[in-house]
Scaffold this motif. Structure first.
Motif, PDB file in Angstrom:
ATOM      1  N   CYS A  57       0.859  -1.184   0.000  1.00 50.73           N
ATOM      2  CA  CYS A  57       0.000   0.000   0.000  1.00 50.73           C
ATOM      3  C   CYS A  57       0.900   1.240   0.000  1.00 50.73           C
ATOM      4  O   CYS A  57       1.920   1.246   0.692  1.00 50.73           O
ATOM      5  CB  CYS A  57      -0.898   0.009   1.253  1.00 50.73           C
ATOM      6  SG  CYS A  57      -2.062   1.394   1.284  1.00 50.73           S
ATOM      7  N   PHE A  68       0.057   4.054   1.265  1.00 47.75           N
ATOM      8  CA  PHE A  68      -0.252   4.819   2.470  1.00 47.75           C
ATOM      9  C   PHE A  68       0.239   4.085   3.722  1.00 47.75           C
ATOM     10  O   PHE A  68       0.528   2.883   3.691  1.00 47.75           O
ATOM     11  CB  PHE A  68      -1.758   5.049   2.584  1.00 47.75           C
ATOM     12  CG  PHE A  68      -2.312   6.073   1.616  1.00 47.75           C
ATOM     13  CD1 PHE A  68      -1.486   6.913   0.889  1.00 47.75           C
ATOM     14  CD2 PHE A  68      -3.689   6.196   1.436  1.00 47.75           C
ATOM     15  CE1 PHE A  68      -2.010   7.858   0.007  1.00 47.75           C
ATOM     16  CE2 PHE A  68      -4.217   7.125   0.554  1.00 47.75           C
ATOM     17  CZ  PHE A  68      -3.383   7.960  -0.164  1.00 47.75           C
ATOM     18  N   CYS A 104      -1.588   4.659   6.989  1.00 44.62           N
ATOM     19  CA  CYS A 104      -2.561   5.267   7.905  1.00 44.62           C
ATOM     20  C   CYS A 104      -2.279   4.804   9.337  1.00 44.62           C
ATOM     21  O   CYS A 104      -2.224   3.586   9.580  1.00 44.62           O
ATOM     22  CB  CYS A 104      -3.971   4.862   7.516  1.00 44.62           C
ATOM     23  SG  CYS A 104      -4.342   5.116   5.777  1.00 44.62           S
ATOM     24  N   CYS A 152      -4.478   2.029  10.563  1.00 42.16           N
ATOM     25  CA  CYS A 152      -4.614   0.819   9.726  1.00 42.16           C
ATOM     26  C   CYS A 152      -4.618  -0.441  10.595  1.00 42.16           C
ATOM     27  O   CYS A 152      -3.756  -0.607  11.454  1.00 42.16           O
ATOM     28  CB  CYS A 152      -3.446   0.755   8.743  1.00 42.16           C
ATOM     29  SG  CYS A 152      -3.529  -0.682   7.658  1.00 42.16           S
ATOM     30  N   GLY A 181      -4.208  -3.753   2.298  1.00 38.80           N
ATOM     31  CA  GLY A 181      -3.351  -3.178   1.256  1.00 38.80           C
ATOM     32  C   GLY A 181      -4.147  -2.415   0.196  1.00 38.80           C
ATOM     33  O   GLY A 181      -5.263  -1.994   0.444  1.00 38.80           O
ATOM     34  N   ASN A 200      -7.977   2.937  -1.934  1.00 41.96           N
ATOM     35  CA  ASN A 200      -7.768   4.242  -1.299  1.00 41.96           C
ATOM     36  C   ASN A 200      -7.735   5.370  -2.333  1.00 41.96           C
ATOM     37  O   ASN A 200      -7.499   6.519  -1.984  1.00 41.96           O
ATOM     38  CB  ASN A 200      -6.490   4.240  -0.456  1.00 41.96           C
ATOM     39  CG  ASN A 200      -5.261   3.905  -1.266  1.00 41.96           C
ATOM     40  OD1 ASN A 200      -5.167   4.235  -2.443  1.00 41.96           O
ATOM     41  ND2 ASN A 200      -4.284   3.251  -0.650  1.00 41.96           N
TER      42      ASN A 200
HETATM   43  S1  SF4 Z   1      -5.905   1.734   6.055  1.00 43.52           S
HETATM   44 FE1  SF4 Z   1      -5.934   1.074   3.917  1.00 43.52          FE
HETATM   45  S2  SF4 Z   1      -4.987   2.780   2.814  1.00 43.52           S
HETATM   46 FE2  SF4 Z   1      -4.421   2.997   4.944  1.00 43.52          FE
HETATM   47  S3  SF4 Z   1      -2.436   1.964   5.156  1.00 43.52           S
HETATM   48 FE3  SF4 Z   1      -4.041   0.486   5.690  1.00 43.52          FE
HETATM   49  S4  SF4 Z   1      -4.448  -0.601   3.800  1.00 43.52           S
HETATM   50 FE4  SF4 Z   1      -3.359   1.273   3.226  1.00 43.52          FE
END
Ligand code: SF4
Length: 251
Positions: free
Chosen positions: A29, A31, A33, A36, A72, A100
């Motif tokens: 991924c 990102f 977050c 997460c 991911g 995302n």
């Molecule tokens: S919440 Fe989703 S977009 Fe954010 S790091 Fe995790 S998998 Fe990636």
């Protein structure tokens, strides 16, 4: 073809509301977050031949009506994603993709093939706040344009192409999703897309977060999330909440 596999849930009733899914997670991924809860899938490798995933879909297909690809971020492996989407359709299954929104060009390409039935897109923070979006997505790279531009472009592509999609914001107390955030997010959807775009406010579970600083935060109560949804209903016609009671339509 090799596929960097995250995990498979053979039968799920929570990933596509009202339907029964097999859920395939992609590893990787862009990102990070802090909230997460799939953080074990963000890095690393577990390469398998894609025929293994086909075989998992074959085993589940008499019990499910769709395949949800999630992560991911599925669009990090566009060739494997396209292949598996095609395989699911050949087997008469509906296809949903959880994303995302970071890869608008890839989203456009897959839309053109006409095989995806529904997209579920994270809208992590107000798109007019570059710094907040970076904070909530944990995105620090300067290699690409701002995530807000990429996510906004993805949403525009989905909307203009008439594809079914739902937007989701995860809310965590004192981190993201206060009444001001929800007002700005829903106002943006209404102004730039449509009042009729389905919008879901879902409860984050801080103790499962990637970032241990969030672990001690008390999850928002259903009633608090219901209160937040009223701000969204000022702008949008189809708002739901997703809490311990599951999905509930608010307006
Ligand atoms: S919440 Fe989703 S977009 Fe954010 S790091 Fe995790 S998998 Fe990636």
């Amino acid at each position: 073809m090799q596929f960097n596999h995250g995990a498979t849930v053979p039968i799920s009733t929570i990933d596509w509301h009202g339907k029964v899914s097999i859920v395939i997670s992609f590893r990787g991924c862009p990102f990070r977050c802090p909230y997460c809860h799939n953080y074990e899938l963000l890095t690393g490798s577990n390469f398998v031949d894609i025929s293994e995933i086909e075989s998992q879909i074959n085993k589940s297909k008499i019990f499910v009506d769709n395949v949800v690809f999630t992560g991911g971020e599925p669009f990090m492996q566009p060739d494997a994603l396209k292949h598996l989407v095609g395989f699911a359709k050949q087997n008469n299954l509906l296809v949903g993709i959880n994303t995302n929104g970071f890869y608008p060009e890839r989203i456009k390409e897959i839309i053109c093939e006409g095989k995806v039935d529904k997209f579920f897109v994270d809208l992590k923070a107000p798109l007019d706040n570059v710094d907040l979006y970076r904070k909530i997505s944990g995105y620090n790279s300067s290699d690409y344009p701002e995530p807000v531009n990429r996510v906004a472009e993805s949403l525009k592509i989905l909307y203009e192409n008439g594809v079914e999609f739902e937007l989701r914001t995860t809310v965590v107390r004192d981190f993201i999703g206060n009444s001001d955030d929800i007002t700005k997010i829903s106002g943006w959807i209404s102004k730039h897309l449509s009042k009729d775009v389905p919008y879901v406010i879902q409860r984050g579970i801080p103790e499962h977060s990637k970032d241990s600083d969030l672990h001690g935060i008390k999850p928002l109560e259903r009633e608090e999330i219901l209160g937040l949804s009223e701000y969204a209903c000022n702008y949008l016609n189809d708002v739901r909440i997703n809490t311990d009671l599951g999905y509930e339509k608010v307006c």
